[in-house]
Motif scaffolding. Structure first.
Motif, PDB file in Angstrom:
ATOM      1  N   SER A 111       0.823  -1.204   0.000  1.00 58.04           N
ATOM      2  CA  SER A 111       0.000   0.000   0.000  1.00 58.04           C
ATOM      3  C   SER A 111       0.864   1.265   0.000  1.00 58.04           C
ATOM      4  CB  SER A 111      -0.934   0.008   1.206  1.00 58.04           C
ATOM      5  OG  SER A 111      -1.788  -1.116   1.177  1.00 58.04           O
ATOM      6  N   THR A 114       2.611   1.615  -3.466  1.00 55.19           N
ATOM      7  CA  THR A 114       1.696   2.015  -4.537  1.00 55.19           C
ATOM      8  C   THR A 114       1.327   3.488  -4.428  1.00 55.19           C
ATOM      9  OG1 THR A 114       0.796  -0.237  -4.623  1.00 55.19           O
ATOM     10  CG2 THR A 114      -0.513   1.511  -5.626  1.00 55.19           C
ATOM     11  N   ARG A 115       1.076   3.950  -3.207  1.00 58.05           N
ATOM     12  CA  ARG A 115       0.757   5.377  -3.024  1.00 58.05           C
ATOM     13  C   ARG A 115       1.948   6.252  -3.377  1.00 58.05           C
ATOM     14  NH1 ARG A 115      -1.880   3.592   1.790  1.00 58.05           N
ATOM     15  NH2 ARG A 115      -0.046   4.278   2.993  1.00 58.05           N
ATOM     16  N   TRP A 116       3.140   5.810  -3.024  1.00 59.65           N
ATOM     17  CA  TRP A 116       4.330   6.603  -3.337  1.00 59.65           C
ATOM     18  C   TRP A 116       4.547   6.686  -4.843  1.00 59.65           C
ATOM     19  CZ3 TRP A 116       9.011   5.485  -5.737  1.00 59.65           C
ATOM     20  CH2 TRP A 116      10.000   6.469  -5.595  1.00 59.65           C
ATOM     21  N   ALA A 118       2.230   6.432  -7.126  1.00 54.85           N
ATOM     22  CA  ALA A 118       1.159   7.264  -7.698  1.00 54.85           C
ATOM     23  C   ALA A 118       1.441   8.750  -7.544  1.00 54.85           C
ATOM     24  CB  ALA A 118      -0.174   6.916  -7.040  1.00 54.85           C
ATOM     25  N   THR A 119       2.073   9.150  -6.456  1.00 55.65           N
ATOM     26  CA  THR A 119       2.372  10.570  -6.233  1.00 55.65           C
ATOM     27  C   THR A 119       3.693  11.002  -6.852  1.00 55.65           C
ATOM     28  OG1 THR A 119       3.397  10.017  -4.099  1.00 55.65           O
ATOM     29  CG2 THR A 119       1.051  10.608  -4.092  1.00 55.65           C
ATOM     30  N   PRO A 124      -0.293   8.471 -12.725  1.00 55.40           N
ATOM     31  CA  PRO A 124      -0.741   7.701 -11.561  1.00 55.40           C
ATOM     32  C   PRO A 124      -1.513   6.441 -11.931  1.00 55.40           C
ATOM     33  CG  PRO A 124      -1.235  10.043 -11.302  1.00 55.40           C
ATOM     34  CD  PRO A 124      -0.840   9.824 -12.729  1.00 55.40           C
ATOM     35  N   ASP A 128      -0.814   1.004  -9.995  1.00 50.43           N
ATOM     36  CA  ASP A 128      -1.294  -0.318  -9.583  1.00 50.43           C
ATOM     37  C   ASP A 128      -0.587  -1.430 -10.350  1.00 50.43           C
ATOM     38  OD1 ASP A 128      -3.007   0.751  -7.718  1.00 50.43           O
ATOM     39  OD2 ASP A 128      -4.731   0.803  -9.081  1.00 50.43           O
TER      40      ASP A 128
END
Length: 488
Positions: A111, A114-116, A118-119, A124, A128
């Motif tokens: 998690s 994936t967030r890192w 995307a930013t 973005p 995934d």
């Protein structure tokens, strides 16, 4: 009543000599307590995270569906481990680590990564896919491999070869897949409920078919590659440190690569998943299954080859190497004990078979120069455990030997007519049997008394190799003429 041959005094001092007291944090009770606490906390956290994402009903549905393949997979790995079955506590730890600790590490790390991504990237939408094909295989396989590493380091006596690595890795991955399936199935059920579906609707059914029916072995298959690396490392000599590092690392890298290819199969087009499944997963599963079964048969051949030396010394009966080297004969021995003496006797026979197998593997490592410094002590422990169970085990093994023997006119591979043993009392049901000539020395380059500075000036010691000239003139089990385990 027969008495056990005298045991040797271990090198480095008399048996039971006082040792330094370990620090409180090094005691087994403290270590086990810390490990259990860690797994329990991980389980509570992963339970809360999965329930938060799936909801209570989704969690219960996912749990009910995800548990279905678990007994079958555990039974399959336990069946592979029947030659030298490891203790249940290792399997319980492996499953708990995979289901709790490894799953928690994977959820948190995936998690965050994936967030890192995307930013940090300009696109973005690809976070995934990148997380599933690059981040997830590295994180998940490393987390599962940690369980195999812990067993390899701290339960070394139970980790002796490829089959042990396959079983520990497979059970760990089974636990991990169990938790992951709860998450996926519960999420799919929640999505179906939001769309107005009732019961196990299309998305839940499709997820169940892909993850539980088609590929329940996917995670075990990946992690088994890591287990094979550790298993081959366990077969290597202790002084070859580079092999003990490179082989597990190579297995881990292969597991990550196959996992990445599996996760990325959906990006190969409409039929990419089925193509990877048919071209990679099925052949790999068949190849690894064949390798594991071949290794198991090799272990049985090792049992038949190594145990006759203990027959010559009187520790085992002549037919026992044949019986212990046959899974069918082993089963017949347990059934005979259960029928005539009860379930406790059957358990004793099963334990006798396991200890004798461990003894054969230990001797094989000693004969090939791969035994550790505790060779003599471990051999003595195993022989003591065999001797404690001989009264129940030997009649059962003798029956199994006759029941499983080749049909006439082929003669059984052991002498069946009792013969007197010169200097060892009257003949018994287990006659004298020595498949090795007097000049045979199965330990040509091994000294079972580590710790002695001098490795020269050895004198022959029959079936038990060499001893330093400074030792008393007897073998590791007392004077050669002083014991007969069948003397009345």
């Amino acid at each position: 009543m027969a008495t056990s041959p005298p045991y040797p005094t271990p090198p480095g001092g008399p048996a039971g000599a006082a040792r330094r007291h370990a620090h409180w944090w090094q005691r087994k009770a403290v270590l086990y307590g810390a490990l259990i606490t860690l797994l329990a906390l991980s389980g509570l956290v992963i339970l809360a995270l999965v329930r938060e994402q799936t909801g209570t009903r989704g969690f219960l549905v996912g749990l009910g569906l995800a548990v279905l393949p678990v007994p079958l997979l555990i039974a399959a790995f336990r069946w592979l481990d029947r030659v030298e079955p490891g203790p249940w506590r290792n399997l319980v730890f492996s499953f708990a680590w995979g289901a709790c600790a490894a799953a928690l590490i994977a959820i948190v790390a995936n998690s965050f990564a994936t967030r890192w991504i995307a930013t940090a990237t300009a696109d973005p939408s690809g976070a995934d896919t990148l997380g599933a094909t690059v981040i997830a295989p590295v994180v998940e396989e490393s987390a599962k491999a940690a369980a195999v590493l812990l067993v390899f380091l701290f339960r070394r006596r139970d980790f002796t070869g490829i089959v042990d690595g396959v079983v520990i890795a497979g059970v760990t991955a089974t636990g991990f897949a169990f938790t992951e399936n709860i998450l996926y199935l519960g999420t799919a059920y929640g999505t179906d409920q939001l769309s107005g579906e009732r019961g196990l609707a299309s998305l839940t059914a499709a997820t169940f078919f892909v993850r539980v029916v088609m590929s329940p072995f996917a995670h075990p298959l990946f992690t088994v590659l890591t287990g094979i690396g550790f298993g081959v490392a366990a077969l290597s000599a202790e002084h070859r440190h580079w092999r003990r590092v490179l082989l597990p690392l190579s297995g881990l890298l292969l597991a990550m690569g196959m996992h990445a290819l599996w996760n990325g199969s959906s990006s190969f087009g409409e039929y990419g998943f089925f193509a990877v499944y048919a071209a990679l997963m099925v052949p790999a599963f068949g190849l690894l299954t064949w390798l594991t079964l071949w290794t198991r048969q090799r272990e049985l051949r090792t049992v038949r080859a190594e145990l006759p030396a203990y027959c010559a010394a009187g520790w085992l009966g002549p037919p026992e190497p044949y019986v212990l080297g046959s899974m069918r004969a082993r089963r017949l021995a347990r059934e005979y004990a259960a029928h005539h003496f009860g379930k406790p006797a059957a358990r004793a026979v099963a334990q006798y078979e396991a200890y004798a197998t461990s003894l054969a593997f230990l001797r094989h490592r000693g004969r090939t120069g791969r035994a550790g410094a505790d060779f003599v002590e471990r051999e003595r422990e195993l022989l003591h455990e065999l001797w404690r169970r001989r009264d129940v085990a030997r009649p059962s093994l003798a029956y199994a030997a006759l029941a499983a023997a080749p049909a006439a006119p082929v003669r059984p591979p052991w002498p069946v007519v009792p013969a007197p043993v010169p200097g060892h009392g009257p003949a018994t049901a287990y006659p004298a049997y020595n498949p090795y000539p007097a000049s045979y020395n199965p330990y040509p380059a091994y000294n079972p008394y580590p710790g002695h500075a001098a490795h020269t000036g050895h004198v022959p010691l029959g079936a038990y190799g060499t001893r330093p000239a400074s030792q008393p003139p007897h073998g590791p089990y007392g004077p050669q003429h002083a014991h007969n385990p069948y003397r009345t």
